[in-house]
Design a protein around this motif. Structure first.
Motif, mmCIF file in Angstrom:
data_model
loop_
_atom_site.group_PDB
_atom_site.id
_atom_site.type_symbol
_atom_site.label_atom_id
_atom_site.label_comp_id
_atom_site.label_asym_id
_atom_site.label_seq_id
_atom_site.Cartn_x
_atom_site.Cartn_y
_atom_site.Cartn_z
ATOM 1 N N GLN A 94 64.606 128.250 81.878
ATOM 2 C CA GLN A 94 65.807 127.519 81.489
ATOM 3 C C GLN A 94 65.459 126.288 80.656
ATOM 4 O O GLN A 94 66.123 125.981 79.662
ATOM 5 C CB GLN A 94 66.589 127.095 82.738
ATOM 6 C CG GLN A 94 67.203 128.239 83.513
ATOM 7 C CD GLN A 94 68.361 128.893 82.771
ATOM 8 O OE1 GLN A 94 68.876 128.342 81.799
ATOM 9 N NE2 GLN A 94 68.754 130.080 83.199
ATOM 10 N N ILE A 95 64.411 125.577 81.044
ATOM 11 C CA ILE A 95 64.002 124.379 80.298
ATOM 12 C C ILE A 95 63.566 124.756 78.891
ATOM 13 O O ILE A 95 63.881 124.066 77.910
ATOM 14 C CB ILE A 95 62.884 123.645 81.058
ATOM 15 C CG1 ILE A 95 63.431 123.058 82.362
ATOM 16 C CG2 ILE A 95 62.278 122.539 80.203
ATOM 17 C CD1 ILE A 95 62.370 122.499 83.287
ATOM 18 N N LEU A 96 62.846 125.860 78.758
ATOM 19 C CA LEU A 96 62.428 126.302 77.427
ATOM 20 C C LEU A 96 63.632 126.678 76.566
ATOM 21 O O LEU A 96 63.665 126.384 75.362
ATOM 22 C CB LEU A 96 61.474 127.489 77.555
ATOM 23 C CG LEU A 96 60.137 127.218 78.271
ATOM 24 C CD1 LEU A 96 59.298 128.483 78.306
ATOM 25 C CD2 LEU A 96 59.381 126.096 77.597
ATOM 26 N N GLN A 97 64.632 127.318 77.169
ATOM 27 C CA GLN A 97 65.840 127.660 76.415
ATOM 28 C C GLN A 97 66.581 126.402 75.983
ATOM 29 O O GLN A 97 67.103 126.326 74.862
ATOM 30 C CB GLN A 97 66.757 128.537 77.268
ATOM 31 C CG GLN A 97 66.217 129.936 77.523
ATOM 32 C CD GLN A 97 67.202 130.777 78.311
ATOM 33 O OE1 GLN A 97 68.403 130.699 78.119
ATOM 34 N NE2 GLN A 97 66.675 131.582 79.225
ATOM 35 N N GLN A 98 66.654 125.428 76.883
ATOM 36 C CA GLN A 98 67.309 124.167 76.535
ATOM 37 C C GLN A 98 66.622 123.510 75.348
ATOM 38 O O GLN A 98 67.270 123.009 74.426
ATOM 39 C CB GLN A 98 67.284 123.221 77.742
ATOM 40 C CG GLN A 98 68.109 123.686 78.924
ATOM 41 C CD GLN A 98 67.766 122.921 80.187
ATOM 42 O OE1 GLN A 98 66.966 121.986 80.166
ATOM 43 N NE2 GLN A 98 68.363 123.329 81.296
#
Length: 739
Positions: free
Chosen positions: A123-127
């Motif tokens: 999720q952090i990478l997508q953000q």
């Protein structure tokens, strides 16, 4: 727009009203004074009132704007819009510290803490990829933090975030499961602090993705201090908790022999301990035991109270010499990693014992050798060897003996005392039996040496144990100690036939140091058997002659002809030799290394890792010291029995087992919730999220920092304020006069 230090807004923005408050206060200070020319001034004021009010309002607006700009600049504004690239810097560096210790394998329904951690990383990478500007990523797993101090490099360090990097990170996390280490946050924070400093214009954000267990975070000053230092080096910090509930958990925390392993064919008492880390009692807990692949009767635990550790004993016997293994297994629960514990040892046919007999007729050693090695079909597992006191000068040969017995030895020379003391301090066990030949002054001056030597007590003259006419009171009373376990319970009746006539009294009975313990007393409360710990080893002294042979004083005791004395002698030998009869048990993450004699083995070893069964061939090089090969299989990062296939020069292939176990403390699954974590980290500014609730739209930190832009606006506002104040006649003119 978002802010890196939002707490500053609540403190600083109310200060914007300060210029207005000061202005209102100044208005109250004006006093009306009527004088002759007042009508002309009032008429002039009416004509210029609108312009004066406008300048005052503009001046007030500039002053409030200056305070607001200063507060906003310090709060760290970040703009996510593409327009931010025209005003601020656009490099955001995401530093992900991911907990991969084995408590992250805590299972809840169909998910584990490690699954949630991987989801949070994704999720952090997508953000980050959804934001404008340059995005960088550094991924640091807790277990790899110690490797960085050894000079190793991170696989994902300051990598530009693109689709290829995201796929590589997700693939690495999927292919490398949660470890079995107990890696804590402190090492990870130290590694993060050692990363290269931020580049000019770079905004660095730290993420701590963990389960936040109480054992690692509660009252841990080091962890809190390191986290605070890291917070000062980054623009923002985000704590992501991967487990939101504490689950009950049982763990096997110990599997070891009670007093060292015994020889082949000799029964050994093993101890297994189970800890209950939950908040409810566990009842009827079975522990399955497997010896060399064969199932043994299960060990039953009736009840284990919350937060308690219970130990049970069971008997085993290794039938032949060589390497052996033992496994204890709990039923499955929330955390499977600590449900197993392993034990490995190399069992010999017998253990050599050195006996130094100083008695006149040599009768003391006769009774001791008979008790330890009676011959016939019995297999006690001891090989007593009787030698004179001068044998102690052979320092190198002493290390071959599992224990040393001194029987009524008159005295020793300086080199013999030194050799004996070195032997004890390095982990050896020594038993001293006194007698009529003992030179009391030598023992006190050279062996006791004001409490610094090997003797636990200072000797006084021999005393006679007088009869009290009470036949029900035994001469000897024993403490709860492994050496005297034979006398526990109903077997205490054997003590009634033990008779003691003479014994050595001791001086300063009330001043025994903390490393000295009385194991047995006489009925007059005088010490009979005393123990002292010295370095890694121990000394046990019997203040009485061993044999029942008559002396100038008479018969000292019938202790050695007591029916249970052979058991006591074997237990004493086992107790003394426990420290030197090491077994091969290590913790996950420790180095798997040992030495082989160059003149006995070929320089090739095959290593078989547990669970996977993968083989690795090690080609050894001779070490300079001692002419030994060094076998180094690296770190044992997987629990289980590691097997080493050796190649002796003059016999068939041999094997060596090393048991590797997980750290028991990591099985404590009690975690800190948001409120308790906040109390532990008071004073540290961070954001908090639950991994299961983290979404791709939640992050508002990646973007363009506008601190420099707000600083420029602040400077412009201050210059404009000064110019307008001058025009509005709030600055003195030349010579200090006012216009």
């Amino acid at each position: 727009m978002s802010f890196l230090f939002q707490s500053l807004l609540s403190i600083g923005l109310p200060l914007v009203a300060l210029p207005l408050v000061i202005h209102l206060i100044n208005l109250r200070r004006h006093q009306k004074v009527n004088w002759a020319a007042m009508d002309f001034l009032l008429e002039s004021q009416k004509r210029n009132k609108k312009w004066i009010m406008l300048r005052q309002l503009l001046l007030l607006l500039l002053r409030t704007s200056a305070i607001a700009l200063a507060v906003l600049m310090l709060a760290g504004p970040v703009l996510m819009s593409q327009w931010g690239s025209l005003l601020g810097s656009g490099v955001t560096h995401h530093v992900l510290l991911v907990d991969d210790s084995y408590s992250m394998a805590d299972r809840s329904q169909d998910s584990t803490g490690w699954d949630e951690a991987k989801r949070a990383v994704s999720q952090i990478l997508q953000q980050a990829t959804a934001k404008a500007g340059t995005q960088k990523i550094t991924l640091l797993r807790f277990s790899s933090a110690t490797d960085l101090s050894a000079g190793n490099e991170l696989k994902f360090a300051s990598r530009t975030l693109d689709r290829e990097t995201i796929e590589a990170i997700n693939s690495a996390l999927e292919s490398e499961p949660v470890t079995e280490t107990a890696a804590g946050p402190s090492e990870a924070f130290q590694a993060a602090l050692a990363l290269p400093e931020s580049e000019t214009g770079e905004s660095r954000i730290a993420y701590v993705i963990s389960d936040f267990r109480s054992t690692q975070w509660t009252d841990n000053n080091q962890t809190r201090q390191l986290l605070g230092q890291l917070r000062q080096q980054v623009a923002d910090m985000h704590l992501v908790q991967c487990v939101d509930l504490t689950h009950p958990n049982l763990a096997i925390t110990r599997l070891e022999p009670e007093s060292g392993i015994r020889a082949a064919g000799v029964e050994t008492w093993m101890e297994v301990s189970v800890s209950n880390f939950g908040d409810q009692a566990a009842v009827a807990v079975p522990v399955a035991v497997t010896q060399d692949g064969h199932k043994l009767p299960a060990v039953e635990f009736d009840e284990i109270a919350p937060g308690q550790t219970v130990t049970r004993r069971f008997r085993i016997s290794f039938p032949d010499a060589g390497p052996h293994q033992l496994t204890a297994q709990l039923p499955s629960d929330a955390l499977a990693t600590d449900n197993s514990r392993y034990f490995a040892c190399d069992v010999p046919n017998s253990f050599p014992l050195l006996v130094i007999d100083g008695s006149g007729a040599g009768d003391d050693s006769y009774y001791l050798r008979t008790a330890l090695s009676p011959g016939g079909s019995a297999k006690p597992g001891w090989s007593p060897r009787v030698e004179p006191a001068s044998f102690l000068r052979n320092h190198d040969q002493l290390e071959k003996f599992a224990a040393i017995f001194l029987l009524d030895v008159p005295r020793l020379d300086e080199s013999e005392v030194s050799a004996l003391e070195d032997y004890i301090r390095s982990g050896g066990g020594v038993a001293i039996f006194l007698g009529t030949e003992v030179q009391r002054s030598f023992y006190n001056e050279q062996l006791y040496r004001d409490g610094t030597g090997i003797m636990p007590v200072e000797l006084d003259v021999p005393n006679q144990l007088l009869s009290v006419g009470d036949e029900e009171t035994p001469d000897v009373e024993v403490e709860d100690h492994p050496v005297f376990r034979i006398f526990s319970g109903q077997r205490n009746s054997f003590l009634s036939v033990a008779k003691v006539n003479f014994y050595y009294a001791i001086k300063h009975l009330q001043d025994l140091p903390g490393d000295t313990r009385v194991l047995a007393r006489l009925r007059n409360d005088a010490p009979f058997v005393v123990e002292k710990k010295l370095g890694k080893g121990r000394v046990v002294v019997q203040l009485c002659k061993l044999s029942p042979s008559p002396t100038t004083l008479g018969v000292w005791s019938n202790w050695c002809v007591n029916p249970v004395f052979p058991v006591v002698a074997n237990e004493l030998a086992g107790y003394l030799t426990a420290a030197r009869r090491n077994f091969e048990v290590r913790e996950v993450g420790s180095e798997l290394s040992f030495n082989l004699a160059e003149d006995e083995y070929q320089p090739e070893v095959i290593v078989r890792a547990p669970q996977s069964g993968q083989e690795e061939v090690l080609n050894l090089s001779t070490r300079i010291e001692g002419g030994n090969y060094e076998v180094d299989a690296g770190k044992g990062n997987v629990s289980g029995i590691w097997q080493f296939e050796l190649s002796p020069l003059q016999q068939a292939n041999a094997r060596k087992f090393i048991a590797v176990n997980v750290a028991p403390s990591e099985g404590d699954l009690n975690l800190l919730d948001r409120e308790n974590l906040s109390a532990q980290l008071e004073g540290i500014d961070y954001r908090y999220s639950i991994a299961s609730q983290l979404t791709a739209s939640e992050d508002q930190l990646a973007g363009f920092r506008l601190g420099d832009t707000f600083l420029a606006l602040l400077v412009i506002a201050l210059i404009a304020e000064q110019c307008l104040a001058y025009k509005a006649s709030y600055h003195g003119g030349v010579g200090g006069s006012s216009r």
